[in-house]
Design a protein around this motif. Structure first.
Motif, PDB file in Angstrom:
ATOM      1  N   PRO B  94       0.811  -1.218   0.000  1.00 31.20           N
ATOM      2  CA  PRO B  94       0.000   0.000   0.000  1.00 31.20           C
ATOM      3  C   PRO B  94       0.847   1.273   0.000  1.00 31.20           C
ATOM      4  O   PRO B  94       0.448   2.285  -0.555  1.00 31.20           O
ATOM      5  CB  PRO B  94      -0.831  -0.110   1.277  1.00 31.20           C
ATOM      6  N   ASP B  95       2.051   1.205   0.612  1.00 31.94           N
ATOM      7  CA  ASP B  95       2.876   2.408   0.701  1.00 31.94           C
ATOM      8  C   ASP B  95       3.420   2.845  -0.645  1.00 31.94           C
ATOM      9  O   ASP B  95       3.648   4.020  -0.868  1.00 31.94           O
ATOM     10  CB  ASP B  95       4.055   2.162   1.646  1.00 31.94           C
ATOM     11  N   ASN B  96       3.639   1.875  -1.520  1.00 25.59           N
ATOM     12  CA  ASN B  96       4.325   2.206  -2.767  1.00 25.59           C
ATOM     13  C   ASN B  96       3.381   2.550  -3.897  1.00 25.59           C
ATOM     14  O   ASN B  96       3.773   2.538  -5.066  1.00 25.59           O
ATOM     15  CB  ASN B  96       5.229   1.050  -3.191  1.00 25.59           C
ATOM     16  N   GLN B  97       2.110   2.804  -3.607  1.00 22.07           N
ATOM     17  CA  GLN B  97       1.228   3.220  -4.690  1.00 22.07           C
ATOM     18  C   GLN B  97       0.452   4.480  -4.343  1.00 22.07           C
ATOM     19  O   GLN B  97      -0.387   4.923  -5.110  1.00 22.07           O
ATOM     20  CB  GLN B  97       0.271   2.098  -5.077  1.00 22.07           C
ATOM     21  N   ILE B  98       0.760   5.047  -3.188  1.00 22.27           N
ATOM     22  CA  ILE B  98       0.120   6.309  -2.821  1.00 22.27           C
ATOM     23  C   ILE B  98       1.083   7.441  -3.151  1.00 22.27           C
ATOM     24  O   ILE B  98       2.224   7.448  -2.716  1.00 22.27           O
ATOM     25  CB  ILE B  98      -0.301   6.293  -1.336  1.00 22.27           C
ATOM     26  N   VAL B  99       0.603   8.367  -3.981  1.00 26.83           N
ATOM     27  CA  VAL B  99       1.483   9.369  -4.574  1.00 26.83           C
ATOM     28  C   VAL B  99       1.540  10.647  -3.747  1.00 26.83           C
ATOM     29  O   VAL B  99       2.585  11.266  -3.614  1.00 26.83           O
ATOM     30  CB  VAL B  99       0.996   9.709  -5.999  1.00 26.83           C
ATOM     31  N   ASP B 106      -4.436  12.235  -3.276  1.00 27.39           N
ATOM     32  CA  ASP B 106      -4.022  10.994  -3.914  1.00 27.39           C
ATOM     33  C   ASP B 106      -5.139  10.410  -4.766  1.00 27.39           C
ATOM     34  O   ASP B 106      -4.909   9.955  -5.880  1.00 27.39           O
ATOM     35  CB  ASP B 106      -3.594   9.972  -2.869  1.00 27.39           C
TER      36      ASP B 106
END
Lengths: 268, 288
Positions: B94-99, B106
């Motif tokens: 989840p951390d690596n797809q929230i911009v 976001d």
């Protein structure tokens, strides 16, 4: 060491008039103020600059303590500047010992210099205290927009900045985790001399870097999936709109800047 | 019958390495996914299920064969945005797809990229957050949310683009049981209420059991394809592929082996309990 306690940026959320100003208006205001500070040249102009700052601080409801706390790192620089100015400004000598001479002009000069730096830093902190990093990034992108014409990648730079801001807490959390993991295997981060401490950081930095690259890769894929294709044809949910208040603020800032500039020319 | 939302034909995929020899990850996949369906793709690590998912919105392009999304060939670079707008992806971490550093910013990221007018983005963002039950967190910082909440934000980010299909690529793998339940019920709701096609890539049997259709992958092939109740009947077959059946089915299977007459299509605890209850009450009646 509790890395999580590091405050991100220095934004103090609030709803004062200053908080609600358009970030671009605040940026322009700050630039005008900094220019004014360098044009200030005498008691009157410094007083005007000081009163302006005092007024803005009062309206912003930022605590004086918070502002002063920001001064700590520059204390050394302040003292250094003051001492140099005191001894090296030629003029009427007040006191003399060994090879040093303190002049009246030197003291005045040092005083103004210190005040100037203090006000400059306070004004800058005031901007970051009252503007969220995100709004600041948006404001910068919008202000620098015209530079796109000369091929400055403004959108890309602001994207980089906002992603960096987004990932600071994530990476801090990860650093904490890796440190605990390495400590559990007997790593020692806190003792030894400087070189030993620096060496101890290697087992921390290597996994952190590797994971940061992996994150970057995954994030890029996720952004592609969400149709990111650069700044071209992109709209924004929150668009910046100048309100009458912003115009007034910019106008006042420019007026003060011009006023101080003119008065400064005459040595006031 | 309407046109398939995702269709693959003899899909073949190899990673290209410098040496030139690369294992085949997907080998001749023929698949059609109906609009509005809820499909689970099950398989153990290395079965090719994630690779298959990445073909559904042109993140990977086939080495051989074809993939169509709503009739668009994914190899057609000019239609890339149209394809990705149709099929949204939610990934594992989840951390690596929230911009963005604010939840609503976001969610707005996708529509912003599509050039949707500001006012409409606002409406879409609010609606999307409402749908996933995260409206009250609109102004929160994502890093302070739980894993399940982050994934719901990611799902909101996808549905704000108004896709026809959502692919969840092991989106629950890093979550705790509570987070998994949150995400799964959100996805089911989207499928039921909004008619969005859902492709759920997973290795959790209990999640796969909730789909309408279950596809089992093994070594780059589709080895089973059918309703979950049907696929899970073949306990031995699945075990030989290194897959376990849901615990409720496993219990029934053991009972049957011991000579007790129970059905094998008990996919959830309720139906399992009901079957056991009727068995026990029957036994009581006949025993008395």
């Amino acid at each position: 060491m509790a890395l999580k306690d590091i405050t991100l940026g220095q934004f103090f959320p609030g709803s004062s008039l200053i908080h609600r100003l358009d970030p671009r208006a605040k940026l322009i205001g700050l630039i005008a103020y900094i220019v004014a500070l360098f044009l200030a040249n005498g008691w009157l102009t410094y007083l005007i600059a000081f009163l302006t700052l005092a007024l803005v601080v009062a309206v912003s409801t930022v605590k004086l303590k918070a502002l002063l706390r920001g001064m700590k790192p520059v204390l050394f620089l302040l003292v250094f500047t003051a001492v140099l100015n005191m001894f090296y400004t030629p003029g009427t000598p007040l006191a003399k010992f060994w090879i040093f001479t303190i002049t009246y002009e030197g003291i005045v000069h040092a005083f103004f210099m210190v005040i100037r730096i203090l006000m400059l830093i306070s004004a800058t902190f005031l901007l970051t205290y009252t503007t969220s990093p995100l709004a600041l990034t948006d404001g910068l992108e919008s202000l620098l927009g015209p530079l796109k014409k000369v091929r400055v990648p403004v959108h890309e730079l602001s994207m980089i900045m906002s992603i960096a801001l987004r990932f600071i807490p994530t990476l801090i959390e990860e650093t904490d985790k890796i440190m605990s993991a390495q400590r559990a295997r007997g790593a020692d981060f806190d003792t030894g001399n400087l070189i030993q401490k620096a060496k101890a950081l290697i087992p921390l930095l290597v996994p952190l870097f590797i994971s940061a690259f992996r994150r970057a890769d995954e994030l890029a894929t996720a952004m592609e999936c969400r149709c990111y294709h650069g700044g071209e044809g992109r709209t924004r949910m929150k668009q910046l709109h100048y309100k009458p208040g912003d115009g007034l603020f910019i106008f006042a800032a420019l007026a003060i800047c011009v006023g101080i500039g003119v008065l400064g020319r005459f040595g006031w | 019958m309407s046109e398939a939302i995702i269709k693959t034909e003899q899909l073949l995929f190899r990673y290209t390495t410098e040496e030139g020899v690369a294992p085949t990850v997907l080998d001749g996949i023929d698949l059609e996914i109906e609009p509005g369906s809820f499909v689970a793709v099950l398989g153990h690590n290395g079965s090719g299920k994630s690779t298959l998912a990445k073909h559904f919105n042109a993140i990977l392009l086939p080495t051989g064969g074809k993939v169509w999304v709503s009739g668009l060939d994914t190899a057609d670079e000019d239609r890339l945005l149209d394809i990705r707008r149709q099929v949204g992806m939610v990934f594992q971490n989840p951390d690596n797809q929230i911009v963005a550093s604010v939840v609503e910013e976001d969610v707005a990221f996708g529509p912003e990229n599509l050039g949707v007018p500001s006012r409409e983005i606002r409406q879409r963002v609010d609606a999307a957050l409402q749908t996933v039950g995260m409206a009250e967190f609109a102004r929160h910082a994502p890093h302070l949310l739980s894993g399940g909440q982050k994934q719901r934000v990611a799902i909101a980010g996808v549905i704000a683009m108004e896709p026809a299909c959502i692919v969840l690529d092991e989106a629950t793998a890093m979550l705790d049981p509570v987070g998994r339940r949150e995400v799964l019920s959100t996805v089911k709701k989207l499928n039921r209420e909004k008619g969005i096609t859902v492709v759920l890539i997973t290795h959790h049997m209990d999640e796969a059991a909730q789909a309408d259709r279950l596809i089992v992958m093994h070594d780059g092939h589709i080895v089973r394809d059918g309703a979950p109740a049907q696929v899970f009947q073949d306990v031995e077959g699945l075990r030989s592929l290194g897959l376990e059946v849901p615990e409720t089915v496993s219990l029934m299977y053991e009972l049957r082996k011991a000579g007790v007459d129970v059905p094998l299509d008990t996919l959830d605890v309720d139906s399992c309990a009901a079957a056991l209850f009727s068995l026990l009450t029957q036994g009581k009646e006949s025993g008395m």
